[in-house]
Scaffold this motif. Structure first.
Motif, PDB file in Angstrom:
ATOM      1  N   ASP A 187       0.847  -1.190   0.000  1.00  0.00           N
ATOM      2  CA  ASP A 187       0.000   0.000   0.000  1.00  0.00           C
ATOM      3  C   ASP A 187       0.880   1.237   0.000  1.00  0.00           C
ATOM      4  N   LEU A 188       0.313   2.337  -0.502  1.00  0.00           N
ATOM      5  CA  LEU A 188       1.048   3.587  -0.671  1.00  0.00           C
ATOM      6  C   LEU A 188       0.182   4.748  -0.178  1.00  0.00           C
ATOM      7  N   PRO A 189       0.775   5.889   0.157  1.00  0.00           N
ATOM      8  CA  PRO A 189      -0.026   7.037   0.581  1.00  0.00           C
ATOM      9  C   PRO A 189      -0.815   7.634  -0.578  1.00  0.00           C
ATOM     10  N   THR A 190      -2.020   8.133  -0.277  1.00  0.00           N
ATOM     11  CA  THR A 190      -2.838   8.787  -1.301  1.00  0.00           C
ATOM     12  C   THR A 190      -2.603  10.289  -1.337  1.00  0.00           C
ATOM     13  N   GLY A 191      -1.826  10.826  -0.403  1.00  0.00           N
ATOM     14  CA  GLY A 191      -1.545  12.255  -0.411  1.00  0.00           C
ATOM     15  C   GLY A 191      -2.574  13.102   0.305  1.00  0.00           C
ATOM     16  N   GLY A 192      -3.397  12.478   1.154  1.00  0.00           N
ATOM     17  CA  GLY A 192      -4.390  13.266   1.869  1.00  0.00           C
ATOM     18  C   GLY A 192      -5.136  12.451   2.909  1.00  0.00           C
ATOM     19  N   ILE A 193      -6.136  13.092   3.505  1.00  0.00           N
ATOM     20  CA  ILE A 193      -6.970  12.481   4.548  1.00  0.00           C
ATOM     21  C   ILE A 193      -8.298  12.041   3.926  1.00  0.00           C
ATOM     22  N   GLY A 194      -8.775  10.882   4.355  1.00  0.00           N
ATOM     23  CA  GLY A 194     -10.103  10.427   3.981  1.00  0.00           C
ATOM     24  C   GLY A 194     -10.336  10.246   2.494  1.00  0.00           C
ATOM     25  N   PRO A 195      -9.524   9.463   1.783  1.00  0.00           N
ATOM     26  CA  PRO A 195      -9.780   9.245   0.359  1.00  0.00           C
ATOM     27  C   PRO A 195     -11.096   8.509   0.150  1.00  0.00           C
ATOM     28  N   HIS A 196     -11.733   8.812  -0.964  1.00  0.00           N
ATOM     29  CA  HIS A 196     -12.983   8.114  -1.268  1.00  0.00           C
ATOM     30  C   HIS A 196     -12.868   7.475  -2.653  1.00  0.00           C
ATOM     31  N   GLU A 197     -13.386   8.117  -3.699  1.00  0.00           N
ATOM     32  CA  GLU A 197     -13.301   7.473  -5.008  1.00  0.00           C
ATOM     33  C   GLU A 197     -11.911   7.663  -5.622  1.00  0.00           C
ATOM     34  N   LEU A 198     -11.522   6.675  -6.430  1.00  0.00           N
ATOM     35  CA  LEU A 198     -10.306   6.775  -7.238  1.00  0.00           C
ATOM     36  C   LEU A 198     -10.634   6.291  -8.637  1.00  0.00           C
ATOM     37  N   ARG A 199      -9.919   6.863  -9.617  1.00  0.00           N
ATOM     38  CA  ARG A 199     -10.130   6.497 -11.016  1.00  0.00           C
ATOM     39  C   ARG A 199      -8.797   6.256 -11.700  1.00  0.00           C
ATOM     40  N   ARG A 200      -8.782   5.257 -12.591  1.00  0.00           N
ATOM     41  CA  ARG A 200      -7.585   4.985 -13.389  1.00  0.00           C
ATOM     42  C   ARG A 200      -7.515   5.969 -14.543  1.00  0.00           C
ATOM     43  N   LEU A 201      -6.341   6.550 -14.753  1.00  0.00           N
ATOM     44  CA  LEU A 201      -6.112   7.504 -15.831  1.00  0.00           C
ATOM     45  C   LEU A 201      -5.634   6.789 -17.087  1.00  0.00           C
ATOM     46  N   PRO A 202      -5.739   7.431 -18.256  1.00  0.00           N
ATOM     47  CA  PRO A 202      -5.313   6.778 -19.497  1.00  0.00           C
ATOM     48  C   PRO A 202      -3.862   6.331 -19.494  1.00  0.00           C
ATOM     49  N   ASP A 203      -2.980   7.022 -18.743  1.00  0.00           N
ATOM     50  CA  ASP A 203      -1.563   6.630 -18.725  1.00  0.00           C
ATOM     51  C   ASP A 203      -1.267   5.526 -17.715  1.00  0.00           C
ATOM     52  N   GLY A 204      -2.309   5.007 -17.055  1.00  0.00           N
ATOM     53  CA  GLY A 204      -2.114   3.954 -16.072  1.00  0.00           C
ATOM     54  C   GLY A 204      -1.975   4.454 -14.656  1.00  0.00           C
ATOM     55  N   GLY A 205      -1.862   5.770 -14.465  1.00  0.00           N
ATOM     56  CA  GLY A 205      -1.842   6.339 -13.126  1.00  0.00           C
ATOM     57  C   GLY A 205      -3.241   6.417 -12.542  1.00  0.00           C
ATOM     58  N   LEU A 206      -3.354   7.089 -11.420  1.00  0.00           N
ATOM     59  CA  LEU A 206      -4.629   7.194 -10.717  1.00  0.00           C
ATOM     60  C   LEU A 206      -4.871   8.622 -10.276  1.00  0.00           C
ATOM     61  N   VAL A 207      -6.138   9.010 -10.198  1.00  0.00           N
ATOM     62  CA  VAL A 207      -6.520  10.238  -9.529  1.00  0.00           C
ATOM     63  C   VAL A 207      -7.394   9.838  -8.347  1.00  0.00           C
ATOM     64  N   VAL A 208      -7.135  10.454  -7.198  1.00  0.00           N
ATOM     65  CA  VAL A 208      -7.802  10.098  -5.951  1.00  0.00           C
ATOM     66  C   VAL A 208      -8.508  11.325  -5.392  1.00  0.00           C
ATOM     67  N   ALA A 209      -9.743  11.139  -4.963  1.00  0.00           N
ATOM     68  CA  ALA A 209     -10.481  12.191  -4.269  1.00  0.00           C
ATOM     69  C   ALA A 209     -10.231  12.047  -2.775  1.00  0.00           C
ATOM     70  N   ASN A 210      -9.329  12.874  -2.236  1.00  0.00           N
ATOM     71  CA  ASN A 210      -9.081  12.890  -0.794  1.00  0.00           C
ATOM     72  C   ASN A 210     -10.071  13.859  -0.152  1.00  0.00           C
ATOM     73  N   GLY A 211     -11.064  13.317   0.537  1.00  0.00           N
ATOM     74  CA  GLY A 211     -12.165  14.128   1.047  1.00  0.00           C
ATOM     75  C   GLY A 211     -11.799  15.097   2.143  1.00  0.00           C
ATOM     76  N   GLY A 212     -10.671  14.840   2.837  1.00  0.00           N
ATOM     77  CA  GLY A 212     -10.179  15.779   3.837  1.00  0.00           C
ATOM     78  C   GLY A 212     -10.774  15.638   5.216  1.00  0.00           C
ATOM     79  N   ILE A 213     -11.705  14.705   5.422  1.00  0.00           N
ATOM     80  CA  ILE A 213     -12.393  14.599   6.712  1.00  0.00           C
ATOM     81  C   ILE A 213     -11.798  13.468   7.542  1.00  0.00           C
ATOM     82  N   GLN A 214     -11.366  13.798   8.739  1.00  0.00           N
ATOM     83  CA  GLN A 214     -10.952  12.782   9.695  1.00  0.00           C
ATOM     84  C   GLN A 214     -12.170  12.352  10.491  1.00  0.00           C
ATOM     85  N   THR A 215     -12.382  11.049  10.603  1.00  0.00           N
ATOM     86  CA  THR A 215     -13.560  10.545  11.306  1.00  0.00           C
ATOM     87  C   THR A 215     -13.161   9.604  12.436  1.00  0.00           C
TER      88      THR A 215
END
Length: 352
Positions: free
Chosen positions: A147-175
């Protein structure tokens, strides 16, 4: 004792066994979780909204990820959850049960690599809500790789990009890990994080300070390389804010408000997002409305539908599901119900 000739014959027989495809599961166009009475299920739906298959879930589901070639879907628990089920959609059984490492929780979404060899899962460290990207060997019985860091707090959806990378929605909420109490609304910092195909953090995009309480939740990718993101407002409920954002790599994020008359309609909550051709759609279950924008973020229209939540592209149109059990199509003529089931559809409609 096995002979060389016997081994070769066995290998040849194995290689001639036909591999199952999505056609063997009825060629579904969408996946959707639902509550049916006291039970929870995952459905495969056709482009006509009819059921192609359904399989039981042990608890409430959220989203799903579809394997690009095999008729397998990974159904994720409603966040924060501790189960993800790899479902054999052709035979109707559970092929694998995935659990995050101790002290981690799944956060409702995942995605496969383009070749289907890896599964990526949105996860958090339970005590801190630190985002982690789980990586699983989908070609090898879904063994955990790392596993690797997503670069933020509370990630939710992630999508694969055309180059094989990913974009992650880090929601920012600590629960709170036990009851999901939101602990950091005064200091939250949501972001979009772009990861390289190797998992390195390439780019992090934050919102302007006055919008730092807009939690980035869900994602859709456009044909021109842009990312559309849907948000939920955690600030003053008396203040209407845009819930759609657009971003292109290397630029600042841009928020896209609806018409003034529609500013309050979504009640600060965008449930799902889809990009279909030249249209972007956001749904709001509490608002009972779908907001439709053009590809540049210009507001076009609002469509009322009680408890509408799931939305996905269907050609140049859109398919939506709602809590009343309806599956409907949205096109230039408006909304047309296609099917109705005796159940309540959950948050998302996932296009295959």
């Amino acid at each position: 004792m096995a002979t060389r000739r016997g081994f070769i014959a066995t290998l040849a027989a194995a290689l001639t066994v036909p591999r199952l495809s999505w056609a063997d599961a009825g060629d579904p166009a969408f996946l959707a979780a639902a509550r049916q009475g006291e039970d929870f299920v995952l459905y495969g739906l056709g482009a006509d909204g009819a059921a192609r298959f359904h399989v039981p879930l042990p608890a409430r589901g959220h989203a799903a990820a579809a394997h690009p070639t095999r008729p397998e879907a990974v159904a994720f628990a409603r966040r924060p959850g501790t189960f993800a089920l790899v479902i054999d959609c052709a035979r109707g059984g559970i092929a694998h049960r995935l659990s995050p490492p101790e002290g981690r929780q799944f956060n409702g979404h995942g995605a496969f690599s383009a070749d289907g060899a890896r599964l990526y899962t949105s996860e958090v460290v339970a005590e801190t809500s630190e985002g982690r990207l789980g990586i699983w060997d989908a070609a090898g019985n879904y063994a955990r790789i790392t596993d690797l860091p997503t670069g933020g707090i509370g990630p939710h959806e992630l999508r694969r990009l055309p180059d094989g990378g990913l974009v992650v929605a880090n929601g920012g909420i600590q629960t709170d890990p036990a009851d999901r109490t939101k602990l950091n609304l005064a200091t939250m910092r949501p972001n979009l994080a772009y990861l390289s195909p190797e998992g390195a953090l390439d780019e992090v995009v934050e919102l302007a300070p006055e919008y730092r309480q807009l939690s980035i939740r869900h994602l859709a990718l456009g044909p021109d390389g842009a990312t559309a993101f849907a948000m939920q407002w955690e600030g003053d409920p008396a203040e209407p804010v845009p819930l759609l954002g657009l971003h292109k790599r290397g630029a600042a994020a841009r928020l896209c408000p609806p018409d003034e008359a529609e500013a309050w309609a979504m009640k600060g909550y965008a449930g799902s997002i889809a990009w279909a051709g030249a249209r972007i759609a956001l749904t709001s279950p509490p608002g009972g409305v779908v907001h439709v924008f053009d590809a540049q973020g210009g507001f076009e229209r609002a469509i009322r539908r009680a408890d509408v939540s799931g939305v996905a592209p269907l050609g140049d149109g859109l398919m939506v599901t709602d809590g009343t059990g309806a599956v409907s199509r949205i096109d230039s003529d408006g909304l047309a119900p296609l099917q109705r089931f005796d159940l309540a559809w959950d948050n998302h409609l996932v296009a295959l």
